[in-house]
Motif scaffolding. Structure first.
Motif, short mmCIF file in Angstrom:
data_model
loop_
_atom_site.label_atom_id
_atom_site.label_comp_id
_atom_site.label_asym_id
_atom_site.label_seq_id
_atom_site.Cartn_x
_atom_site.Cartn_y
_atom_site.Cartn_z
N CYS A 125 1.06 -1.33 -0.07
CA CYS A 125 -0.25 0.07 -0.09
C CYS A 125 0.63 1.13 0.00
O CYS A 125 1.59 1.85 0.69
N ARG A 126 0.13 1.97 -0.65
CA ARG A 126 1.44 3.64 -0.70
C ARG A 126 1.39 4.34 0.23
O ARG A 126 2.04 4.88 0.41
N ALA A 127 -0.15 4.39 0.98
CA ALA A 127 -0.84 4.85 1.81
C ALA A 127 0.45 5.10 3.40
O ALA A 127 0.97 5.46 3.73
N CYS A 128 -0.16 3.34 3.70
CA CYS A 128 0.35 2.99 4.61
C CYS A 128 1.16 1.65 4.59
O CYS A 128 1.71 1.58 6.28
N GLY A 129 2.01 1.04 4.08
CA GLY A 129 2.51 0.11 3.82
C GLY A 129 2.40 -1.73 4.32
O GLY A 129 3.40 -2.32 4.15
N GLY A 130 0.78 -1.26 4.17
CA GLY A 130 0.22 -2.85 4.28
C GLY A 130 0.63 -4.11 3.24
O GLY A 130 1.13 -3.60 2.15
N ASN A 131 0.69 -4.90 3.65
CA ASN A 131 1.45 -5.94 2.86
C ASN A 131 0.52 -6.94 2.17
O ASN A 131 -0.19 -7.59 2.84
N TYR A 132 -0.05 -6.95 0.59
CA TYR A 132 -0.78 -8.37 0.82
C TYR A 132 -0.64 -8.57 -0.66
O TYR A 132 0.52 -8.69 -1.12
N ASN A 133 -1.42 -10.19 -0.73
CA ASN A 133 -0.49 -11.09 -1.64
C ASN A 133 -1.53 -11.12 -2.17
O ASN A 133 -3.12 -11.60 -1.92
N LEU A 134 -2.11 -11.51 -4.14
CA LEU A 134 -2.87 -11.63 -4.83
C LEU A 134 -2.98 -12.84 -4.46
O LEU A 134 -4.05 -13.71 -5.40
N LEU A 135 -2.44 -13.84 -4.49
CA LEU A 135 -2.17 -15.40 -4.27
C LEU A 135 -3.74 -16.21 -3.20
O LEU A 135 -4.10 -16.39 -3.44
N TRP A 136 -3.79 -14.99 -2.50
CA TRP A 136 -5.24 -14.75 -1.52
C TRP A 136 -5.61 -13.62 -1.85
O TRP A 136 -7.48 -14.23 0.00
N GLY A 137 -5.92 -13.80 -2.93
CA GLY A 137 -7.25 -13.03 -2.45
C GLY A 137 -7.70 -11.78 -4.22
O GLY A 137 -6.26 -11.46 -3.99
N ALA A 138 -8.11 -10.72 -4.37
CA ALA A 138 -8.15 -10.15 -5.98
C ALA A 138 -8.58 -9.07 -5.08
O ALA A 138 -9.24 -7.90 -5.12
N PHE A 139 -7.42 -8.23 -4.26
CA PHE A 139 -7.15 -7.25 -3.18
C PHE A 139 -7.67 -5.86 -4.44
O PHE A 139 -6.39 -5.83 -4.99
N GLU A 140 -8.10 -5.50 -4.53
CA GLU A 140 -8.05 -3.57 -5.22
C GLU A 140 -7.07 -2.78 -4.60
O GLU A 140 -6.96 -2.20 -4.91
N LYS A 141 -8.09 -1.98 -3.64
CA LYS A 141 -7.37 -0.89 -2.57
C LYS A 141 -6.84 -1.98 -1.44
O LYS A 141 -7.07 -3.27 -0.74
N CYS A 142 -5.75 -0.75 -0.06
CA CYS A 142 -5.89 -1.66 1.11
C CYS A 142 -6.90 -1.23 1.72
O CYS A 142 -7.81 -0.33 1.53
N GLU A 143 -7.32 -1.86 2.95
CA GLU A 143 -7.65 -1.73 4.20
C GLU A 143 -8.45 0.10 4.50
O GLU A 143 -9.51 0.27 5.06
N CYS A 144 -7.74 0.67 4.58
CA CYS A 144 -7.17 2.00 5.18
C CYS A 144 -7.62 3.06 3.63
O CYS A 144 -7.63 3.97 3.49
N GLY A 145 -7.61 2.21 2.47
CA GLY A 145 -7.99 3.10 1.99
C GLY A 145 -7.39 3.33 0.63
O GLY A 145 -7.38 4.28 -1.06
N GLY A 146 -5.70 3.37 0.64
CA GLY A 146 -4.94 3.37 0.23
C GLY A 146 -4.42 2.71 -1.21
O GLY A 146 -5.44 1.78 -1.02
N GLU A 147 -3.70 3.53 -2.51
CA GLU A 147 -3.43 2.58 -3.37
C GLU A 147 -2.67 1.52 -4.01
O GLU A 147 -1.14 1.68 -3.00
N LEU A 148 -2.55 0.31 -4.10
CA LEU A 148 -2.00 -1.18 -3.88
C LEU A 148 -0.91 -1.27 -4.95
O LEU A 148 -1.33 -0.82 -6.59
N TYR A 149 0.37 -1.68 -5.39
CA TYR A 149 1.27 -1.37 -6.61
C TYR A 149 2.16 -2.67 -5.87
O TYR A 149 1.91 -3.22 -4.94
N GLY A 150 2.81 -2.90 -7.06
CA GLY A 150 4.17 -4.24 -6.79
C GLY A 150 5.24 -3.33 -7.51
O GLY A 150 5.57 -2.56 -8.16
N ARG A 151 6.51 -3.89 -6.20
CA ARG A 151 7.11 -3.66 -6.08
C ARG A 151 8.71 -3.71 -7.68
O ARG A 151 8.58 -5.09 -8.15
N GLU A 152 8.93 -2.36 -7.75
CA GLU A 152 10.12 -3.00 -9.07
C GLU A 152 10.54 -4.12 -8.41
O GLU A 152 10.97 -4.78 -9.66
N ASP A 153 11.31 -4.46 -7.77
CA ASP A 153 11.87 -5.32 -7.51
C ASP A 153 11.94 -6.69 -7.33
O ASP A 153 12.15 -7.85 -7.38
#
Ligand code: AMP
Length: 211
Positions: A125-153
């Motif tokens: 999550c860009r806002a709170c640093g929360g960590n998700y995995n698409l293996l565990w669900g089709a997450f589109e936004k963070c619980e806090c409402g922040g945007e989710l992104y995949g790390r460059e590395d």
């Protein structure tokens, strides 16, 4: 209890280290975390290590060893520690051996294919640093409402390169401890297992040693 944890990036090593540190009531010492902190604080050592870390290189052995040994001399490490990310080379292991013995090496084994899939699915999550995995669900936004992104590395090509470096570096370190007769506690993690599953499996296999 003095433990060294060896596991590839994305193997769940950080979570297992935290779990073992809290189980044994000892600090979790991660060389990468110490370096990141000193970079954030812009200390002289932080400015020096940033040159290597930002270029994707290893910090020189001498500077790394001094940094970690200095941390291990703190009072909270008297009863033990869980070392994560160190030693990463045989030269570091040799220097560390002069400083302290260890009880066990914990080796978290994960298929490369699993790691590539896990890291490809990892979203932060860009806002709170929360960590998700698409293996565990089709997450589109963070619980806090922040945007989710995949790390460059975490891109597949980069992960393959990181894994290659991991195998090249850690295999000799593991062999170093095997040659000394240090007990290696090996636990396997597969794609379906969460961090909690891995912690539980570790305790089923080796819990007796931690009572
Ligand atoms: P990590 O969080 O363990 O992936 O470490 C982040 C970065 O810190 C690594 O890519 C290295 O540049 C540096 N680093 C951490 N631990 C060591 C070590 N034991 N030896 C050399 N460099 C290290």
């Amino acid at each position: 209890m003095k433990l060294i944890i060896i596991g590839a990036p994305g193997s769940g090593k950080g979570k297992l280290s935290q779990f073992l540190a809290s189980t044994c009531a000892v600090p979790h010492i991660s060389s990468g975390d110490i370096f990141r902190k000193s970079m954030e604080l812009k200390t002289p050592a932080g400015l020096e290590v940033a040159k290597y870390i930002n270029a994707g290189k290893l910090v020189p052995n001498e500077l790394t060893t001094m940094t970690v040994l200095y941390r291990l001399e703190h009072k909270d490490c008297e009863k033990g520690f869980v070392l994560d990310g160190f030693p990463r080379t045989v030269a570091q292991a040799e220097r560390f051996e002069e400083f302290s013995d260890i009880d066990y090496v914990v080796h978290l084994v994960t298929e490369d294919d699993t790691i590539i899939r896990r890291l490809a699915g990892r979203r932060m999550c860009r806002a709170c640093g929360g960590n998700y995995n698409l293996l565990w669900g089709a997450f589109e936004k963070c619980e806090c409402g922040g945007e989710l992104y995949g790390r460059e590395d975490d891109r597949e090509e980069t992960v393959a390169a990181r894994l290659k470096i991991f195998h090249e570096l850690f295999t000799p370190v593991l062999n170093f401890y095997k040659a000394r007769g240090t007990k290696i506690l090996t636990v396997k993690s597969d794609i379906k297992e969460s961090a909690e599953d891995i912690n539980n499996k570790f305790m089923r296999q080796f819990g007796e040693l931690f009572k």
